[in-house]
Design an enzyme around this catalytic site. Structure first.
Site, PDB file in Angstrom:
ATOM      1  N   ASP A   1      -6.980  -3.673  -6.066  1.00 37.77           N
ATOM      2  CA  ASP A   1      -6.588  -2.378  -5.481  1.00 37.77           C
ATOM      3  C   ASP A   1      -5.142  -1.999  -5.811  1.00 37.77           C
ATOM      4  OD1 ASP A   1      -8.273  -4.171  -4.077  1.00 37.77           O
ATOM      5  OD2 ASP A   1      -8.326  -2.941  -2.302  1.00 37.77           O
TER       6      ASP A   1
ATOM      7  N   ASP B   1       0.783  -1.241   0.000  1.00 34.94           N
ATOM      8  CA  ASP B   1       0.000   0.000   0.000  1.00 34.94           C
ATOM      9  C   ASP B   1       0.812   1.287   0.000  1.00 34.94           C
ATOM     10  OD1 ASP B   1      -2.650  -0.924  -0.232  1.00 34.94           O
ATOM     11  OD2 ASP B   1      -2.555  -1.675   1.807  1.00 34.94           O
TER      12      ASP B   1
HETATM   13  N1  GLY Z   1      -7.305  -1.393  -0.310  1.00 34.80           N
HETATM   14  C1  GLY Z   1      -8.277  -1.755   0.623  1.00 34.80           C
HETATM   15  C2  GLY Z   1      -9.656  -1.300   0.362  1.00 34.80           C
HETATM   16  O1  GLY Z   1     -10.018  -0.763  -0.636  1.00 34.80           O
HETATM   17  O2  GLY Z   1     -10.449  -1.536   1.245  1.00 34.80           O
END
Ligand code: GLY
Length: 421
Positions: free
Chosen positions: A188, A123
């Protein structure tokens, strides 16, 4: 605040910052709705006041997460959502030039600096590019650039050439608890690639860009279904490089379309097309967007249910789902905010007919988000801007609440829309 924040900011804005909304509107002479422009102007003004109230409640060293049961819930800088608050503040400073917002923005962004070395999950893009990326965009500060490049190096350590992907999480049990995924990649992850493209541009080192493109190609090949809906989690076998599981963690069922995952895909492939000009990625962005906008289960106000397939025949949850708990299927305002922002940009890359479709859908989403029941008033949610987001329904986490990333993409979408003049 670093030395050249303000003067560097003006210069940098003049030479380098062309908002993506501007591209769409100039290219196709798309008409912006004057009433929506006015709504956005007053929503941004109100957001500045609301974020000042939010700042007053925020403990030192923390970032907002949500507002639940009358309380502000926060996270430390190592959470995947930690960069959104400083990032939203950067946009609000850009809009208002308010010095209290500026101080809060640059103080909170500094909390993110140690995260440049984080290698334990994927992330980094969300965390560092939304925070320091915006800080650099506004200031041109060389220190911020170095921090971003270091973060890109950390993210790049997670790329495995055998799979052609950045590994999202280190390892995780499947939602039904029956399997263990050792190379999970989630849709994501497309969002984290923007940091890599940035690093190649500022260093001249093509490696970051190459792995971002490879990750996008692999995602294109395996993560999208023939109807351009998207899987959430793929688990890859590093020996064969092929996915062995295609499941979900935050969606309704393994074959469903989790709304925010679809939104990440639209935004991610739009951004990768911007960076590569490769038509395969544009086509993916458009088809993912069409799937979202044209979906028969998209409500009239264009704010999606948290998953497009909740309670639909043929979609069987692998988690302890109790429909009685949800008399109404919760919406996810964050998915709409992310999609609205992406569609404003995407409208700049397509022919006029499609541009009108995407721009019109973004306008409809922004109108809904800016009105009850989605838009908060004053400090009803501690200063957070949007209600009705869903973090992770299967885990019963953040169901039907404000979310810091809903706020971030809402503010970004409003800025993209308004800056097209
Ligand atoms: N990347 C985690 C979410 O969108 O919840």
């Amino acid at each position: 605040m670093k030395r050249n924040t303000v003067t560097g900011g003006i210069l940098f804005l003049l030479i380098a910052c062309i908002p993506h909304g501007l591209i769409a509107q100039q290219k196709h002479k798309l008409r912006r709705d004057p009433a929506l422009l006015q709504t956005i102007e007053s929503s941004l003004r109100e957001s500045v006041n609301q974020y000042k109230a939010l700042a007053r409640q925020l403990p030192p060293g923390q970032m907002p997460r949500t507002w639940e049961n009358g309380r502000l819930m926060t996270v430390a800088n190592n959470s995947w959502i930690s960069g959104f608050y400083p990032g939203a503040l950067m946009y609000l400073f850009e809009f208002s030039k308010d010095t209290a917002i500026q101080r809060e923005a640059f103080e909170r962004v500094a909390l993110m600096e140690p995260m440049k070395n984080l290698t334990s999950h994927h992330d980094l893009g969300f965390m560092m590019y939304c925070s320091y990326g915006n800080a650099y965009r506004l200031t041109g500060n060389e220190e911020y650039k170095k921090i971003l490049v270091r973060a890109a190096q950390s993210l790049a350590t997670r790329f495995d050439p055998r799979v052609g992907c950045i590994k999202s999480w280190n390892g995780i049990k499947s939602l039904d608890g029956k399997q263990y995924f050792t190379f999970p990649v989630i849709i994501d992850n497309m969002m984290n690639l923007e940091l890599l493209f940035f690093a190649s541009k500022v260093t001249g080192d093509a490696y970051f860009r190459d792995i971002a493109i490879k990750h996008s190609e692999t995602t294109l090949q395996h993560h999208l279904r023939p109807d351009f809906s998207s899987y959430h989690v793929l688990n890859y076998d590093v020996e064969t490089g092929l996915p062995v599981n295609k499941e979900t963690h935050q969606g309704f069922s393994n074959n469903s379309t989790w709304s925010r995952g679809q939104a990440w895909g639209i935004y991610g492939f739009t951004m990768v097309f911007r960076e590569t000009k490769d038509k395969r990625f544009l086509e993916a962005a458009c088809k993912l967007a069409d799937h979202f906008i044209d979906h028969p289960n998209l409500p009239a106000d264009k704010i999606p249910y948290w998953d497009f397939n909740v309670n639909q025949p043929g979609f069987v949850p692998q988690w302890n789902y109790d429909p009685a708990k949800y008399p109404e299927v919760p919406r996810d305002a964050s998915a709409a905010a992310i999609t609205a922002s992406a569609l404003i940009e995407l409208a700049g890359y397509v022919d006029k007919k499609l541009a009108q479709k995407y721009f019109g859908a973004a306008e409809a989403m922004l109108k809904s988000l800016s009105s009850p029941p989605y838009r908060t008033s004053g400090t009803e949610a501690g200063g957070m801007l949007l209600k009705h987001g869903c973090g992770g329904v299967p885990g019963n986490v953040e169901v039907d609440v404000p979310l810091t990333y809903a706020d971030y993409y809402y503010v970004e979408a409003m800025m993209r829309y308004r800056n097209g003049k």
